[in-house]
Design a protein around this motif. Structure first.
Motif, short mmCIF file in Angstrom:
data_model
loop_
_atom_site.label_atom_id
_atom_site.label_comp_id
_atom_site.label_asym_id
_atom_site.label_seq_id
_atom_site.Cartn_x
_atom_site.Cartn_y
_atom_site.Cartn_z
N GLN A 1 0.56 -0.36 -0.18
CA GLN A 1 0.08 0.19 0.22
C GLN A 1 0.69 1.01 0.19
N LYS A 2 1.12 2.03 -1.04
CA LYS A 2 1.64 3.65 -0.17
C LYS A 2 0.29 4.69 -1.31
N LEU A 3 0.12 5.98 -0.38
CA LEU A 3 -0.58 7.29 -0.50
C LEU A 3 0.33 7.87 -1.64
N PHE A 4 -0.54 7.98 -3.02
CA PHE A 4 0.29 9.18 -3.88
C PHE A 4 -0.23 10.49 -3.25
N ASN A 5 0.43 11.43 -3.32
CA ASN A 5 0.31 12.75 -3.56
C ASN A 5 0.85 13.66 -4.57
N LEU A 6 -0.59 14.06 -5.65
CA LEU A 6 -0.27 13.77 -6.36
C LEU A 6 -0.26 15.60 -6.83
N ALA A 7 -0.14 16.76 -5.89
CA ALA A 7 -0.73 18.36 -5.79
C ALA A 7 0.23 18.53 -6.34
N GLY A 8 1.52 17.89 -5.99
CA GLY A 8 2.45 18.46 -7.19
C GLY A 8 2.49 18.92 -8.55
N LEU A 9 1.71 17.81 -9.39
CA LEU A 9 1.85 17.94 -10.42
C LEU A 9 1.00 19.30 -11.11
N SER A 10 1.47 19.82 -12.17
CA SER A 10 0.84 21.22 -13.27
C SER A 10 -0.41 20.52 -13.73
N ASP A 11 -1.66 21.52 -14.41
CA ASP A 11 -2.25 20.74 -14.67
C ASP A 11 -2.84 19.86 -16.32
N GLY A 12 -3.56 19.59 -15.97
CA GLY A 12 -3.16 18.96 -17.11
C GLY A 12 -3.62 16.50 -17.36
N ASN A 13 -3.86 16.31 -17.91
CA ASN A 13 -4.29 14.47 -17.93
C ASN A 13 -2.95 14.05 -17.53
N TYR A 14 -3.33 12.31 -16.65
CA TYR A 14 -2.73 12.00 -15.90
C TYR A 14 -3.18 10.63 -16.38
N ARG A 15 -2.09 9.57 -16.32
CA ARG A 15 -3.30 7.89 -15.82
C ARG A 15 -1.72 7.62 -15.49
N MET A 16 -2.48 6.77 -14.26
CA MET A 16 -1.43 5.90 -13.30
C MET A 16 -2.20 4.48 -13.62
N GLU A 17 -1.26 3.27 -13.98
CA GLU A 17 -0.29 2.09 -13.77
C GLU A 17 -0.42 1.06 -13.01
N VAL A 18 -1.09 0.43 -12.75
CA VAL A 18 -0.68 -0.71 -10.93
C VAL A 18 -0.33 -1.89 -12.49
N LEU A 19 1.40 -2.25 -12.15
CA LEU A 19 1.73 -3.42 -13.22
C LEU A 19 2.14 -4.67 -12.29
N ASP A 20 2.22 -5.55 -12.52
CA ASP A 20 2.50 -6.96 -11.87
C ASP A 20 3.94 -6.71 -11.96
N ILE A 21 4.98 -7.59 -11.36
CA ILE A 21 5.84 -8.28 -11.53
C ILE A 21 6.53 -8.64 -13.22
N ARG A 22 5.20 -9.15 -13.80
CA ARG A 22 5.68 -9.00 -15.52
C ARG A 22 5.26 -8.21 -16.20
N LYS A 23 4.63 -7.16 -15.44
CA LYS A 23 4.25 -5.94 -16.63
C LYS A 23 3.39 -5.90 -16.81
N ASN A 24 2.40 -7.08 -16.73
CA ASN A 24 1.05 -6.50 -16.86
C ASN A 24 0.07 -5.86 -16.37
N VAL A 25 0.11 -4.56 -17.24
CA VAL A 25 -1.21 -3.56 -16.15
C VAL A 25 -2.55 -4.48 -15.18
N LEU A 26 -2.37 -4.61 -14.24
CA LEU A 26 -3.69 -4.76 -13.41
C LEU A 26 -4.91 -3.75 -13.05
N THR A 27 -4.30 -3.00 -13.13
CA THR A 27 -5.44 -1.68 -13.35
C THR A 27 -4.85 -0.22 -13.79
N SER A 28 -5.75 0.62 -14.04
CA SER A 28 -4.94 1.89 -14.47
C SER A 28 -6.24 2.90 -13.87
#
Length: 96
Positions: free
Chosen positions: A52-79
């Protein structure tokens, strides 16, 4: 024979949950890698997490972003895609 309960335990439950303004809690059952991309698909952050980890994205500039969670084989588990947009609020106050 594998029961439905055992099958569910073998999958990796992954969750990206908004926990406040510009804050996301990423939870995984086993280790994973979290990658954040900007609107042009450039990787701007990459970090391994254990459970588990908390990501604080307040430092990012205005815009569109995507967060992906990958398993050890680099498969996308969720985004999760999100947009950061600064809103300026103005009020008028009558002075006597």
């Amino acid at each position: 024979v594998v029961s439905a309960a055992n099958g569910a335990e073998l999958s990796l439950p992954v969750n990206i949950e908004s926990v406040g303004k510009l804050k996301y809690m990423v939870s995984v059952k086993a280790g994973a890698t979290v990658v954040i991309y900007d609107g042009e698909n450039n990787e701007i952050h990459k970090e391994g997490i254990a459970t588990q980890k908390l990501f604080n994205l307040a430092g990012l500039s205005d815009g569109n972003y995507r967060m992906e969670v990958l398993d050890i084989r680099k498969n996308v588990l969720t985004s999760k895609s999100f947009t950061i947009k600064t809103e300026v609020k103005r009020d008028i106050v009558a002075m006597n």
